[in-house]
Design a protein around this motif. Structure first.
Motif, mmCIF file in Angstrom:
data_model
loop_
_atom_site.group_PDB
_atom_site.id
_atom_site.type_symbol
_atom_site.label_atom_id
_atom_site.label_comp_id
_atom_site.label_asym_id
_atom_site.label_seq_id
_atom_site.Cartn_x
_atom_site.Cartn_y
_atom_site.Cartn_z
ATOM 1 N N GLU A 57 4.104 -1.323 12.834
ATOM 2 C CA GLU A 57 4.892 -1.693 11.653
ATOM 3 C C GLU A 57 6.350 -1.235 11.820
ATOM 4 O O GLU A 57 6.617 -0.073 12.176
ATOM 5 C CB GLU A 57 4.276 -1.095 10.391
ATOM 6 C CG GLU A 57 3.011 -1.867 10.004
ATOM 7 C CD GLU A 57 2.390 -1.474 8.679
ATOM 8 O OE1 GLU A 57 1.550 -2.229 8.185
ATOM 9 O OE2 GLU A 57 2.730 -0.395 8.136
ATOM 10 N N CYS B 79 4.857 -4.275 7.192
ATOM 11 C CA CYS B 79 3.524 -4.287 6.602
ATOM 12 C C CYS B 79 3.361 -5.591 5.826
ATOM 13 O O CYS B 79 2.434 -6.350 6.062
ATOM 14 C CB CYS B 79 3.382 -3.078 5.668
ATOM 15 S SG CYS B 79 1.777 -3.001 4.877
ATOM 16 N N ASP C 129 3.909 0.630 2.768
ATOM 17 C CA ASP C 129 3.841 1.361 4.036
ATOM 18 C C ASP C 129 5.191 1.687 4.677
ATOM 19 O O ASP C 129 5.291 1.757 5.916
ATOM 20 C CB ASP C 129 2.944 0.607 5.037
ATOM 21 C CG ASP C 129 1.454 0.759 4.693
ATOM 22 O OD1 ASP C 129 1.113 1.605 3.844
ATOM 23 O OD2 ASP C 129 0.639 0.029 5.276
ATOM 24 N N HIS D 89 -1.163 2.326 11.084
ATOM 25 C CA HIS D 89 -2.145 2.618 10.034
ATOM 26 C C HIS D 89 -2.988 3.833 10.391
ATOM 27 O O HIS D 89 -3.540 4.483 9.504
ATOM 28 C CB HIS D 89 -3.006 1.388 9.738
ATOM 29 C CG HIS D 89 -2.216 0.313 9.054
ATOM 30 N ND1 HIS D 89 -1.537 -0.649 9.757
ATOM 31 C CD2 HIS D 89 -1.944 0.102 7.743
ATOM 32 C CE1 HIS D 89 -0.883 -1.426 8.897
ATOM 33 N NE2 HIS D 89 -1.112 -0.993 7.670
ATOM 34 N N LYS E 175 -2.051 -8.981 0.641
ATOM 35 C CA LYS E 175 -2.189 -7.567 1.004
ATOM 36 C C LYS E 175 -3.384 -6.911 0.305
ATOM 37 O O LYS E 175 -3.477 -6.968 -0.923
ATOM 38 C CB LYS E 175 -0.923 -6.785 0.584
ATOM 39 C CG LYS E 175 0.335 -7.141 1.320
ATOM 40 C CD LYS E 175 0.245 -6.917 2.823
ATOM 41 C CE LYS E 175 -0.159 -5.519 3.236
ATOM 42 N NZ LYS E 175 -0.364 -5.411 4.698
ATOM 43 N N ARG F 53 4.212 -9.702 13.079
ATOM 44 C CA ARG F 53 3.169 -9.495 12.088
ATOM 45 C C ARG F 53 3.784 -9.369 10.698
ATOM 46 O O ARG F 53 4.941 -8.988 10.556
ATOM 47 C CB ARG F 53 2.342 -8.234 12.388
ATOM 48 C CG ARG F 53 3.093 -6.917 12.301
ATOM 49 C CD ARG F 53 2.224 -5.773 11.760
ATOM 50 N NE ARG F 53 2.022 -5.883 10.322
ATOM 51 C CZ ARG F 53 0.933 -5.480 9.693
ATOM 52 N NH1 ARG F 53 -0.054 -4.941 10.359
ATOM 53 N NH2 ARG F 53 0.846 -5.613 8.378
ATOM 54 N N GLN G 196 5.347 4.795 7.156
ATOM 55 C CA GLN G 196 4.832 4.716 8.528
ATOM 56 C C GLN G 196 5.572 3.663 9.355
ATOM 57 O O GLN G 196 5.248 3.454 10.520
ATOM 58 C CB GLN G 196 3.335 4.393 8.515
ATOM 59 C CG GLN G 196 2.989 3.001 7.995
ATOM 60 C CD GLN G 196 1.518 2.837 7.676
ATOM 61 O OE1 GLN G 196 0.850 3.780 7.266
ATOM 62 N NE2 GLN G 196 0.977 1.649 7.880
#
Ligand code: PEP
Ligand code: MN
Length: 343
Positions: A298, A102, A309, A272, A131, A126, A312
């Protein structure tokens, strides 16, 4: 309206049509691609009279555009847009996988994750340097230091990098470091940011607003194309609903709709959408089955300690499994394309 020129139209014919469009106070936008020349008419208030143009030399057809968005629509450009970034051709019918944490937390965190995801077959990396966080007390990203780490990841691994831009103040900086500039869900209708993205020299990954209709999303992309940047990748990342079993609800029905309406590539962010690690692999399989052009996922090597995050984020071995599974689904679909009814 779209003016379609005859294949044999001379350059003077094309210039004549452009002059006639401008004489009416409209904007003429020649559309590249394909084996025919087409000229879009923009900035018309109300309907355009086709007869004005049909009589001009070299004009083959005048097609009314029925959608509120124009440059992003298939009516304006029937062929798929393909965006080449590093080794990946997004939108070509291939499957592009973008992966990473993330947020960029440190150089060793970013490099460790980048090596893992590259080994599993990710073509882009990524990671957020700036953020957008719900709470001002949460980790806000490393800012410029995060962008410099992303540049080192690219140097070390060869992977192009995707990172989010949050505001106009930092746009130049992000554009300088990023290979793909991400506009997040919270900024999908930040019109000054969209206009600046239209002047950017890098491709833009435009996430769907969490409460945006498909029309609103495509209109947001229209701002970027209208500004002169036609390298836009759409990203479905789930919309806000009443459910509690996931962070958002992944709207997979958006994929065939957008593919029909627009020539732009569309990818899916299952992370997400789900907000929970255990839903990411099944949603990724489904996204590939509905023919998304790619995924953005992610991944963290130590999600329990992630600064954002973690819940996830997939473990690297889960990401490897995801890649294997989605690639085999993709291969089946590709081989059986002729058997699948398209409409
Ligand atoms: C992200 O991808 O880091 C992100 C913040 O996503 P979204 O804008 O979809 O919430
Ligand atoms: Mn995140």
């Amino acid at each position: 309206m779209l003016i379609v020129m005859d294949q044999k139209a001379a350059p003077e014919d094309i210039n004549g049509v452009i002059a006639a469009i401008e004489a009416k106070g409209y904007t003429a936008r020649p559309i590249p691609g394909g084996d025919r020349v087409a000229i879009g008419i923009l900035n018309n208030q109300g309907p355009v009279d086709a007869a004005l143009f049909l009589a001009l030399p070299g004009v083959k057809d005048a097609i009314p555009v029925t959608r509120p968005y124009k440059l992003v629509s298939r009516e304006f450009k029937p062929e798929d847009t393909v965006i080449q970034i590093g080794d990946a051709c997004i939108g070509s019918g291939g499957l592009t996988i973008i992966a990473g944490p993330c947020a960029i937390e440190s150089e060793s965190q970013a490099l460790t994750i980048a090596e893992h995801v590259k080994r599993s077959g990710a073509q882009l990396f990524r990671g957020g340097a700036f953020k957008p966080r719900t709470s001002p007390y949460s980790f806000q990203g490393l800012g410029l230091e995060g962008l410099k780490i992303l540049a080192r990841v690219r140097e070390t691994t060869g992977l192009p990098v995707v990172t989010e831009v949050m505001d106009l103040e930092t746009f130049d900086l992000v554009e300088h470091y990023a290979d793909v500039i991400q506009i997040g869900t919270r900024n999908m209708q930040n019109f000054s940011l969209l206009r600046r993205a239209g002047r950017a020299k890098k491709p833009v990954l435009l996430k769907r607003g969490m409460a945006a209709t498909i029309d609103e999303w495509l209109m947001a992309a229209e701002y970027i194309l209208e500004g002169g940047n036609s390298a836009v990748i759409l990203c479905e990342r789930g919309v806000r609903t009443f459910v509690h079993h996931s962070r958002n609800t992944l709207d997979l029905s958006a994929i065939p709709v957008v593919r029909k309406e627009s020539h732009l590539p569309i990818i899916v962010d299952p992370s997400h959408a789900a907000g929970r690690r255990d839903q990411v692999i099944p949603l990724s399989r489904a996204a590939v089955a509905v023919e998304a052009h790619g995924l953005m996922v992610e991944v963290h090597h130590d999600p329990a300690r992630a600064l954002s995050d973690g819940g996830q984020s997939l473990y690297p071995d889960q990401f490897e499994l995801l890649c294997r599974q989605v690639r085999s689904i993709y291969r089946i679909l590709k081989n059986r394309k002729d058997d699948i009814p398209q409409d």
